[in-house]
Design a protein around this motif. Sequence first.
Motif, PDB file in Angstrom:
ATOM      1  N   ILE A  69      48.276  48.707   7.217  1.00  0.00           N
ATOM      2  CA  ILE A  69      46.819  48.706   7.073  1.00  0.00           C
ATOM      3  C   ILE A  69      46.394  47.706   5.994  1.00  0.00           C
ATOM      4  CG2 ILE A  69      44.826  50.094   6.399  1.00  0.00           C
ATOM      5  CD1 ILE A  69      46.282  52.521   7.607  1.00  0.00           C
ATOM      6  N   GLN A  70      47.086  47.699   4.859  1.00  0.00           N
ATOM      7  CA  GLN A  70      46.751  46.769   3.790  1.00  0.00           C
ATOM      8  C   GLN A  70      46.979  45.322   4.212  1.00  0.00           C
ATOM      9  OE1 GLN A  70      45.156  47.514   0.932  1.00  0.00           O
ATOM     10  NE2 GLN A  70      45.058  49.556   1.880  1.00  0.00           N
ATOM     11  N   ASN A  71      48.036  45.082   4.995  1.00  0.00           N
ATOM     12  CA  ASN A  71      48.307  43.729   5.477  1.00  0.00           C
ATOM     13  C   ASN A  71      47.236  43.260   6.453  1.00  0.00           C
ATOM     14  OD1 ASN A  71      50.636  43.506   3.941  1.00  0.00           O
ATOM     15  ND2 ASN A  71      51.973  44.232   5.577  1.00  0.00           N
ATOM     16  N   VAL A  72      46.759  44.165   7.292  1.00  0.00           N
ATOM     17  CA  VAL A  72      45.673  43.818   8.209  1.00  0.00           C
ATOM     18  C   VAL A  72      44.412  43.481   7.424  1.00  0.00           C
ATOM     19  CG1 VAL A  72      44.100  44.735   9.967  1.00  0.00           C
ATOM     20  CG2 VAL A  72      46.557  45.129  10.178  1.00  0.00           C
ATOM     21  N   LEU A  73      44.080  44.298   6.441  1.00  0.00           N
ATOM     22  CA  LEU A  73      42.890  44.050   5.628  1.00  0.00           C
ATOM     23  C   LEU A  73      43.007  42.724   4.881  1.00  0.00           C
ATOM     24  CD1 LEU A  73      42.206  47.631   4.183  1.00  0.00           C
ATOM     25  CD2 LEU A  73      41.055  46.495   6.100  1.00  0.00           C
ATOM     26  N   LYS A  74      44.211  42.368   4.465  1.00  0.00           N
ATOM     27  CA  LYS A  74      44.418  41.089   3.783  1.00  0.00           C
ATOM     28  C   LYS A  74      44.091  39.929   4.731  1.00  0.00           C
ATOM     29  CE  LYS A  74      48.067  40.930   1.265  1.00  0.00           C
ATOM     30  NZ  LYS A  74      49.496  40.828   0.839  1.00  0.00           N
ATOM     31  N   MET A  75      44.456  40.081   6.003  1.00  0.00           N
ATOM     32  CA  MET A  75      44.171  39.042   6.994  1.00  0.00           C
ATOM     33  C   MET A  75      42.687  38.978   7.368  1.00  0.00           C
ATOM     34  SD  MET A  75      46.949  37.499   7.466  1.00  0.00           S
ATOM     35  CE  MET A  75      48.729  37.572   7.593  1.00  0.00           C
ATOM     36  N   LEU A  76      41.943  40.007   7.006  1.00  0.00           N
ATOM     37  CA  LEU A  76      40.514  40.040   7.311  1.00  0.00           C
ATOM     38  C   LEU A  76      39.654  39.585   6.136  1.00  0.00           C
ATOM     39  CD1 LEU A  76      40.338  43.454   9.214  1.00  0.00           C
ATOM     40  CD2 LEU A  76      40.046  41.179  10.215  1.00  0.00           C
ATOM     41  N   GLU A  77      40.277  39.185   5.030  1.00  0.00           N
ATOM     42  CA  GLU A  77      39.519  38.738   3.868  1.00  0.00           C
ATOM     43  C   GLU A  77      38.690  37.509   4.227  1.00  0.00           C
ATOM     44  OE1 GLU A  77      42.330  38.098   0.769  1.00  0.00           O
ATOM     45  OE2 GLU A  77      42.657  40.245   0.382  1.00  0.00           O
ATOM     46  N   ASN A  78      37.453  37.490   3.752  1.00  0.00           N
ATOM     47  CA  ASN A  78      36.509  36.394   4.003  1.00  0.00           C
ATOM     48  C   ASN A  78      36.099  36.306   5.478  1.00  0.00           C
ATOM     49  OD1 ASN A  78      36.709  35.559   1.252  1.00  0.00           O
ATOM     50  ND2 ASN A  78      38.608  34.457   1.751  1.00  0.00           N
ATOM     51  N   ARG A  79      36.358  37.347   6.215  1.00  0.00           N
ATOM     52  CA  ARG A  79      35.925  37.394   7.611  1.00  0.00           C
ATOM     53  C   ARG A  79      34.729  38.338   7.725  1.00  0.00           C
ATOM     54  NH1 ARG A  79      37.422  33.929  11.411  1.00  0.00           N
ATOM     55  NH2 ARG A  79      37.269  35.595  12.980  1.00  0.00           N
ATOM     56  N   SER A  80      33.947  38.159   8.772  1.00  0.00           N
ATOM     57  CA  SER A  80      32.803  39.034   9.026  1.00  0.00           C
ATOM     58  C   SER A  80      32.631  39.178  10.528  1.00  0.00           C
ATOM     59  CB  SER A  80      31.529  38.447   8.401  1.00  0.00           C
ATOM     60  OG  SER A  80      31.246  37.163   8.956  1.00  0.00           O
ATOM     61  N   GLY A  81      31.598  39.886  10.925  1.00  0.00           N
ATOM     62  CA  GLY A  81      31.358  40.087  12.350  1.00  0.00           C
ATOM     63  C   GLY A  81      32.021  41.342  12.865  1.00  0.00           C
ATOM     64  N   SER A  82      31.995  41.480  14.166  1.00  0.00           N
ATOM     65  CA  SER A  82      32.529  42.681  14.808  1.00  0.00           C
ATOM     66  C   SER A  82      34.047  42.646  14.856  1.00  0.00           C
ATOM     67  CB  SER A  82      31.970  42.808  16.226  1.00  0.00           C
ATOM     68  OG  SER A  82      32.270  41.635  16.970  1.00  0.00           O
ATOM     69  N   LEU A  83      34.625  43.862  14.893  1.00  0.00           N
ATOM     70  CA  LEU A  83      36.089  43.986  14.941  1.00  0.00           C
ATOM     71  C   LEU A  83      36.470  45.019  15.994  1.00  0.00           C
ATOM     72  CD1 LEU A  83      38.677  44.206  12.139  1.00  0.00           C
ATOM     73  CD2 LEU A  83      38.457  46.179  13.658  1.00  0.00           C
ATOM     74  N   VAL A  84      37.546  44.733  16.700  1.00  0.00           N
ATOM     75  CA  VAL A  84      38.058  45.686  17.682  1.00  0.00           C
ATOM     76  C   VAL A  84      39.553  45.897  17.454  1.00  0.00           C
ATOM     77  CG1 VAL A  84      38.520  43.880  19.408  1.00  0.00           C
ATOM     78  CG2 VAL A  84      38.242  46.257  20.140  1.00  0.00           C
ATOM     79  N   ASP A  85      39.962  47.142  17.553  1.00  0.00           N
ATOM     80  CA  ASP A  85      41.378  47.499  17.476  1.00  0.00           C
ATOM     81  C   ASP A  85      41.807  47.909  18.878  1.00  0.00           C
ATOM     82  OD1 ASP A  85      43.923  48.275  16.834  1.00  0.00           O
ATOM     83  OD2 ASP A  85      43.326  50.022  15.651  1.00  0.00           O
ATOM     84  N   ILE A  86      42.726  47.155  19.458  1.00  0.00           N
ATOM     85  CA  ILE A  86      43.189  47.407  20.820  1.00  0.00           C
ATOM     86  C   ILE A  86      44.344  48.400  20.776  1.00  0.00           C
ATOM     87  CG2 ILE A  86      44.178  46.372  22.894  1.00  0.00           C
ATOM     88  CD1 ILE A  86      42.815  43.772  22.150  1.00  0.00           C
ATOM     89  N   GLY A  87      44.134  49.566  21.369  1.00  0.00           N
ATOM     90  CA  GLY A  87      45.114  50.646  21.255  1.00  0.00           C
ATOM     91  C   GLY A  87      44.988  51.271  19.883  1.00  0.00           C
ATOM     92  N   SER A  88      43.795  51.835  19.590  1.00  0.00           N
ATOM     93  CA  SER A  88      43.437  52.223  18.231  1.00  0.00           C
ATOM     94  C   SER A  88      44.109  53.496  17.731  1.00  0.00           C
ATOM     95  CB  SER A  88      41.915  52.371  18.110  1.00  0.00           C
ATOM     96  OG  SER A  88      41.412  53.268  19.081  1.00  0.00           O
ATOM     97  N   GLY A  89      44.831  54.221  18.582  1.00  0.00           N
ATOM     98  CA  GLY A  89      45.565  55.393  18.123  1.00  0.00           C
ATOM     99  C   GLY A  89      44.664  56.418  17.471  1.00  0.00           C
ATOM    100  N   ASP A  90      44.996  56.799  16.241  1.00  0.00           N
ATOM    101  CA  ASP A  90      44.199  57.809  15.537  1.00  0.00           C
ATOM    102  C   ASP A  90      43.090  57.203  14.682  1.00  0.00           C
ATOM    103  OD1 ASP A  90      45.665  56.724  13.495  1.00  0.00           O
ATOM    104  OD2 ASP A  90      46.569  58.609  12.834  1.00  0.00           O
TER     105      ASP A  90
END
Length: 221
Positions: A69-90
């Motif tokens: 989760i932290q690694n994903v958030l790191k890749m989203l730094e300085n990003r904006s707009g809509s986000l989708v998680d494909i196969g979002s589980g829980d």
Amino acid sequence: PGAMSQALAAKEVPQEQGEGGSRRSGWGLLVTAGVGGTLVALYAVATPFVTPALRKVCLPFVPATAAQIQNVLKMLENRSGSLVDIGSGDGRIVIAAAKKGFQAVGYELNPWLVWYSRYRAWRDGVHQNTKFYISDLWKVSFSHYRNVVVFGVPQMMPQLEKKLEEELECNARIIACRFPFPCWIPDRTTGEGIDTVWAYDLKHSRGCETKSLEITSETES
């Protein structure tokens, strides 16, 4: 009379033992039935969380780790707009992204996980910034999302790579967890082992910048 009393007593002992055995047998059946019923109930509750979440590919539910989760958030730094998680589980990634200000959406085929995700989003106070849909990813268009997170398996990545390349705009970023895409070259990579995350900017994978420069050059000339 004494002999007759002893004989009657001798006859009564097996009968009492038999009644005790019947009682023990009855309790044994009740215990067995109770344990069996509990196991069936647990199976009914747990099965939806571990059965495949996709129809085309066997994709069991494996919760994202805190490091992922932290690694994903790191890749989203300085990003904006809509986000989708494909196969979002829980819903862990969707909820974490919503807490960072994203309008986050999760697609999951398993209804139990979707309902649980909605509960978690409500519990964490981000239900207004999240949505969860019960849907097969192969039947959904992701064309209006700028940020895409994927927890996939190797068997699905080639087909999903083609689908996303056809649907997404050049400004989209795709973040793959656990397994990379087969043809795209990642722009950034972070984490180790199962926590590895790969980020792909579609403008680089498609050569959108090169095409844009060519069009600009032709216009100037």
